[in-house]
Design a protein around this motif. Sequence first.
Motif, PDB file in Angstrom:
ATOM      1  N   VAL A 193       0.991  -0.769  -0.080  1.00 45.50           N
ATOM      2  CA  VAL A 193      -0.316   0.460  -0.588  1.00 45.50           C
ATOM      3  C   VAL A 193       0.984   1.307  -0.453  1.00 45.50           C
ATOM      4  O   VAL A 193       0.176   2.507  -0.408  1.00 45.50           O
ATOM      5  CB  VAL A 193      -0.970   0.025   1.320  1.00 45.50           C
ATOM      6  N   ILE A 232      -5.886  -0.851   7.521  1.00 48.06           N
ATOM      7  CA  ILE A 232      -5.857  -2.271   5.290  1.00 48.06           C
ATOM      8  C   ILE A 232      -7.253  -2.241   5.193  1.00 48.06           C
ATOM      9  O   ILE A 232      -7.350  -1.830   3.807  1.00 48.06           O
ATOM     10  CB  ILE A 232      -4.974  -3.093   4.730  1.00 48.06           C
ATOM     11  N   ALA A 252      -9.267  -0.552   1.625  1.00 45.98           N
ATOM     12  CA  ALA A 252      -9.944  -1.715   0.412  1.00 45.98           C
ATOM     13  C   ALA A 252     -11.350  -1.977   0.836  1.00 45.98           C
ATOM     14  O   ALA A 252     -12.276  -1.722  -0.575  1.00 45.98           O
ATOM     15  CB  ALA A 252      -9.709  -2.514   0.904  1.00 45.98           C
ATOM     16  N   ARG A 269     -12.084   4.585  -0.442  1.00 44.02           N
ATOM     17  CA  ARG A 269     -10.896   5.802  -0.268  1.00 44.02           C
ATOM     18  C   ARG A 269     -11.766   6.909   0.061  1.00 44.02           C
ATOM     19  O   ARG A 269     -10.685   8.004  -0.731  1.00 44.02           O
ATOM     20  CB  ARG A 269      -9.947   5.355  -1.513  1.00 44.02           C
ATOM     21  N   TYR A 276      -9.920   5.956   8.178  1.00 45.65           N
ATOM     22  CA  TYR A 276      -8.340   4.937   7.901  1.00 45.65           C
ATOM     23  C   TYR A 276      -7.423   5.685   9.144  1.00 45.65           C
ATOM     24  O   TYR A 276      -6.354   5.096   9.448  1.00 45.65           O
ATOM     25  CB  TYR A 276      -8.170   5.366   6.643  1.00 45.65           C
ATOM     26  N   PHE A 282      -5.699  -2.545  -2.223  1.00 43.10           N
ATOM     27  CA  PHE A 282      -6.167  -2.620  -0.770  1.00 43.10           C
ATOM     28  C   PHE A 282      -6.538  -3.735  -0.316  1.00 43.10           C
ATOM     29  O   PHE A 282      -6.347  -4.377   0.615  1.00 43.10           O
ATOM     30  CB  PHE A 282      -6.729  -1.100  -0.459  1.00 43.10           C
ATOM     31  N   SER A 326      -3.745  -6.609  -0.191  1.00 39.42           N
ATOM     32  CA  SER A 326      -2.942  -6.588   0.471  1.00 39.42           C
ATOM     33  C   SER A 326      -3.520  -6.831   2.191  1.00 39.42           C
ATOM     34  O   SER A 326      -3.110  -7.571   3.326  1.00 39.42           O
ATOM     35  CB  SER A 326      -2.374  -4.689   1.312  1.00 39.42           C
TER      36      SER A 326
END
Length: 438
Positions: free
Chosen positions: A25, A93, A97, A100, A108, A171, A174
Motif C-alpha cells: 500500500v 488496510i 480496501a 477511499r 483510516y 488495498f 493487501s
Amino acid sequence: MMEKLYGLSHLLMTVFLHSFSTHMVVPAITDVTMAALCPGQDECSLAIYLTGFQQAMTGLGTLVMMPLLGNLSDKYGRKAILSIPMTITIIPIGILAYSRTRKFFYVYYVFKILISMVCEGSVPCLALAYVADNIPESGRGTAFGILSGIASAAFVCGTLSTRFLSTTLTFQVSAVVAVIGAVYMQIFLRDTVIDHDNHNHNHLYTPIISQGKPTTSKVEGKLKSKMHLFKALQSLKDLTSFLNSSLTITQAAIVAFFSSLADVGLHGSLAYFLKAQFHFDKNQFADLMVISGIAGTVSQLLLMPILAPILGEAKLLSIGLFFHCVHMFLYSITWSSLVPYVAAMFSILFVFSQPCIRSIVSKQVGPHEQGRAQGCISGICSVAHIVSPLVFSPLTALFLSERAPFVFPGFSIMCIGFASMVSFVQSMMLRVVPAILS
C-alpha cells in the motif's frame, strides 16, 4: 538444531507475508491521501502536515510500547506478543480496501495512528529477538541480514504487485495477504522463550493463560506475574537503564537515532517532493521501490553474509551509513526525473546499516534480554519518529510552496542528509566490546 531451523523458516514466511502486505500500500498511499484531501493538485501542505503528525504520534506511542512489548515477549514468548500487531494491522488496510473517499480516509487515518502507536515496527523487532533466541552470537550478523533480506524481498514483491494492480485491488489484496499472514503464524510458528533459571530455549515458562487446578503456588505465581507486568510497564525507566548499561550500547543507540531520523524524514518528504517536481504517481513510486528493494535484497542475501565475517559489523555499518548520506544528497539535488532511479540503486550499499546495528546490540546482552534489547533500540528509533516530522514536515511544505525563502525544493532532503551524516560520523567512533557469552 533442525527444529530451530524449521522454526526460523516459519518465522521468515511470517515476516514475508506481513511485509508484503504492508509494503503493497505504500506506493499508493500518497495518491490516496492527495485525492482525498486535495483532489486534482500536485502540491498539498495539508497532506504533508497530516503525514508528519501521524509519524510523530506513532513515534510517541512506540517509544513506550516497543520496550514494553520486548519485555513482555521475554516473559510470555515471542509468538504470543507477535499475534497483537499481526492481527490489528489488518484494520486500517481493510478500511481503505472498502472505500477511499474523504470520510473513509479520515476513519483510516484515526485507526492508523492508534494502531501504529501500539505496534509500528514491532513485527521486525520481535522477529529479531526470535532469531537471537535461536542463533549464536557468531552467526547473528548474517542471520539478521537474511531476515532483512526476506523483508526486502517482500518489499519488492509487494511494490511490484502494486505496479500492475489498480488502487482498489491493491488495498484488497493487501488485506487478504495480511489475514493469511496472521493465520499462518498462529498455525505454524512455534513459540520460543528462555527459561531464566535454566537458560533453555523453546520453553514457555510463564504462559499468558495458565492451565491446571488452582493452588496456592498458582496464586503466588499470579502475584509474581503481576509484579513482572508492573515492571514491564516501567518502559521509559527500562529504556534509560538499558542505554546506560554500556558505552557500546549508548553509541549504537545514537547511531540508530540519527539514522532513523533521516529515514523517517525521507519517507515523509520524498514522495511529496517527487510528486510536486516531476508529477510522480503510484506507478513511478512503485518503480523506485522495486529498484531499491531488488538492490537491497541482493545485498542482504548475497553480499552481507560474505562481507560481515570479513569486515565485521562495525565497519559494514559505517559503509552503509556513508552511502546512506550520498543517496540522500543525490535526491536533494535531483535535476531530472531519471535521477531518483539512480539514487534508488544505492540501496545495495546502505541497507547494511540496520542489521548491523541490531546485531551489535544483540551481542552486548544476555540470552534472556534479547526482547528487551531490541525493544529498547526500537524505542530509540521511535523518538526519531517524533522529532523528524516536527522538523522536516514544515520544512518540506515551506520549500515546496510559493512562500519558500529561496528556490531549492530539495532543501529539506539535504537537511535530512546531514542528519544521516551525523550517524555516519558516530559510527566511525563506535567501539564494539567482546560479545557476552550465552
